[in-house]
Scaffold this motif. Structure first.
Motif, mmCIF file in Angstrom:
data_model
loop_
_atom_site.group_PDB
_atom_site.id
_atom_site.type_symbol
_atom_site.label_atom_id
_atom_site.label_comp_id
_atom_site.label_asym_id
_atom_site.label_seq_id
_atom_site.Cartn_x
_atom_site.Cartn_y
_atom_site.Cartn_z
ATOM 1 N N VAL A 73 0.667 -1.629 0.134
ATOM 2 C CA VAL A 73 -0.458 -0.058 0.053
ATOM 3 C C VAL A 73 0.883 1.074 0.126
ATOM 4 O O VAL A 73 -0.240 2.479 -0.070
ATOM 5 N N SER A 74 2.386 0.812 0.256
ATOM 6 C CA SER A 74 3.337 2.589 0.289
ATOM 7 C C SER A 74 3.761 2.407 -1.374
ATOM 8 O O SER A 74 4.108 3.324 -1.603
ATOM 9 N N LYS A 75 3.022 1.631 -2.216
ATOM 10 C CA LYS A 75 3.721 1.552 -3.264
ATOM 11 C C LYS A 75 3.251 1.770 -4.618
ATOM 12 O O LYS A 75 3.130 2.050 -5.427
ATOM 13 N N ILE A 76 1.743 1.494 -4.796
ATOM 14 C CA ILE A 76 0.531 1.706 -5.279
ATOM 15 C C ILE A 76 0.187 2.959 -5.929
ATOM 16 O O ILE A 76 0.210 3.500 -4.653
ATOM 17 N N VAL A 99 -5.070 0.037 7.481
ATOM 18 C CA VAL A 99 -4.168 0.297 5.734
ATOM 19 C C VAL A 99 -5.280 0.388 4.600
ATOM 20 O O VAL A 99 -5.060 1.127 3.727
ATOM 21 N N ALA A 100 -6.959 0.379 5.240
ATOM 22 C CA ALA A 100 -7.888 1.304 4.121
ATOM 23 C C ALA A 100 -7.221 2.416 3.526
ATOM 24 O O ALA A 100 -7.055 3.345 2.910
ATOM 25 N N ARG A 101 -7.075 3.364 4.433
ATOM 26 C CA ARG A 101 -6.923 4.523 4.734
ATOM 27 C C ARG A 101 -5.354 4.598 3.681
ATOM 28 O O ARG A 101 -5.223 5.839 3.021
ATOM 29 N N ALA A 102 -4.150 4.225 4.576
ATOM 30 C CA ALA A 102 -3.362 3.918 3.455
ATOM 31 C C ALA A 102 -3.033 4.146 1.996
ATOM 32 O O ALA A 102 -2.976 4.403 0.706
ATOM 33 N N ALA A 103 -4.404 2.675 1.634
ATOM 34 C CA ALA A 103 -4.474 2.816 0.139
ATOM 35 C C ALA A 103 -5.213 3.321 0.046
ATOM 36 O O ALA A 103 -5.207 3.900 -1.736
ATOM 37 N N LYS A 104 -6.251 4.084 -0.165
ATOM 38 C CA LYS A 104 -7.439 5.424 -0.222
ATOM 39 C C LYS A 104 -6.166 6.740 -0.354
ATOM 40 O O LYS A 104 -6.181 7.331 -1.550
ATOM 41 N N GLY A 107 -4.013 6.314 -3.369
ATOM 42 C CA GLY A 107 -5.201 6.170 -4.850
ATOM 43 C C GLY A 107 -5.247 5.209 -5.797
ATOM 44 O O GLY A 107 -5.460 5.193 -7.199
ATOM 45 N N ALA A 108 -4.825 4.210 -5.084
ATOM 46 C CA ALA A 108 -6.116 2.772 -5.095
ATOM 47 C C ALA A 108 -7.677 3.353 -5.786
ATOM 48 O O ALA A 108 -7.955 3.306 -4.691
ATOM 49 N N GLU A 126 -13.708 5.296 5.289
ATOM 50 C CA GLU A 126 -12.455 5.509 3.820
ATOM 51 C C GLU A 126 -13.186 5.821 2.424
ATOM 52 O O GLU A 126 -12.107 6.268 1.860
ATOM 53 N N GLY A 127 -13.741 4.909 2.040
ATOM 54 C CA GLY A 127 -14.600 4.932 0.471
ATOM 55 C C GLY A 127 -13.707 4.462 -0.426
ATOM 56 O O GLY A 127 -14.487 4.569 -1.304
#
Length: 233
Positions: A73-76, A99-104, A107-108, A126-127
């Motif tokens: 999630v730090s690379k996507i 993790v959901a916040r990090a992914a959101k 820009g995932a 988080e949406g």
């Protein structure tokens, strides 16, 4: 030998193509394709989930371990859809609120997990669109057990390659080879236009069997059978 197998991120897809794909429901592809569908147990957390399309960034996580999830999630990038193979583990949730916040924030487009998640209300807040096998209070730990990133995986009994197109909505998840995406988008939009015309005819009182021609088809079959029985009696 390293416990981690990490390959480069796949090439991004044209945003215009992804936008076109998001006009196509997964069930539309279900009328014509036979392959690429994730097991139906993998469902959207939001049962009103709209269609999302993204580039598959693949991840295989060992049971109990989420170390590589934090890396992923730090690379996507914007436009990516993270697809997670849990390697048979159906007990430990590898995605929760943080993790959901990090992914959101990265820009995932969404996350597809062949396993459970936790903190469902936080994920929904988080949406971030998420498809998974339900909820679990038992979570993974950062145990540094290894895994693979952007290598071939399986998700919901379907093979997934990094760079594949992921199409997902409230009906399920489909994985498409990138070189088939434009053709499927064009054909899907055309098919949905035909369905819309059928729906309008139904609203105007026509019978489905008349619209599709199956009433005549079955009547002809019944008549042919009756003629055969008469001739042989």
């Amino acid at each position: 030998m390293t416990r981690y197998r990490i390959d480069p991120l796949p090439a991004p897809l044209d945003p215009a193509l992804l936008a076109k794909l998001e006009q196509v429901e997964t069930a539309t592809l279900g009328h014509v394709r036979l392959t690429g569908f994730a097991n139906r147990a993998i469902q959207a957390l939001d049962n009103q989930q709209a269609v999302r399309a993204g580039v598959a960034v693949t991840l295989a996580l060992p049971p109990m371990c989420s170390t590589l999830m934090h890396y992923a999630v730090s690379k996507i990038r914007p436009g990516d859809m993270l697809v997670v193979d849990r390697l048979g583990d159906d007990r430990h949730a590898c995605l929760g609120g943080a993790v959901a916040r990090a992914a959101k924030q990265a820009g995932a487009v969404g996350v597809v997990i062949d396993g459970p998640v936790t903190d469902i209300n936080e994920i929904l807040d988080e949406g971030l669109p998420v498809w998974c096998r339900g909820a679990s209070s038992l979570t993974t730990r950062r145990l540094n057990l290894g895994g693979t990133f952007n290598r071939p995986i399986a998700c919901g009994n379907a093979p997934v390659l990094p760079g594949d197109v992921v199409l997902a909505d409230a009906s399920g998840v489909v994985f498409l080879p990138a070189d088939e995406a434009k053709e499927e988008a064009d054909a899907g939009i055309a098919r949905q236009g035909r369905v819309a015309r059928t729906m309008a005819r139904l609203k105007n009182g026509e019978r489905l069997g008349d619209i599709t021609g199956v009433i005549n088809q079955i009547n002809e079959a019944i008549g042919a059978n009756a003629d055969t029985e008469t001739k042989t009696s």
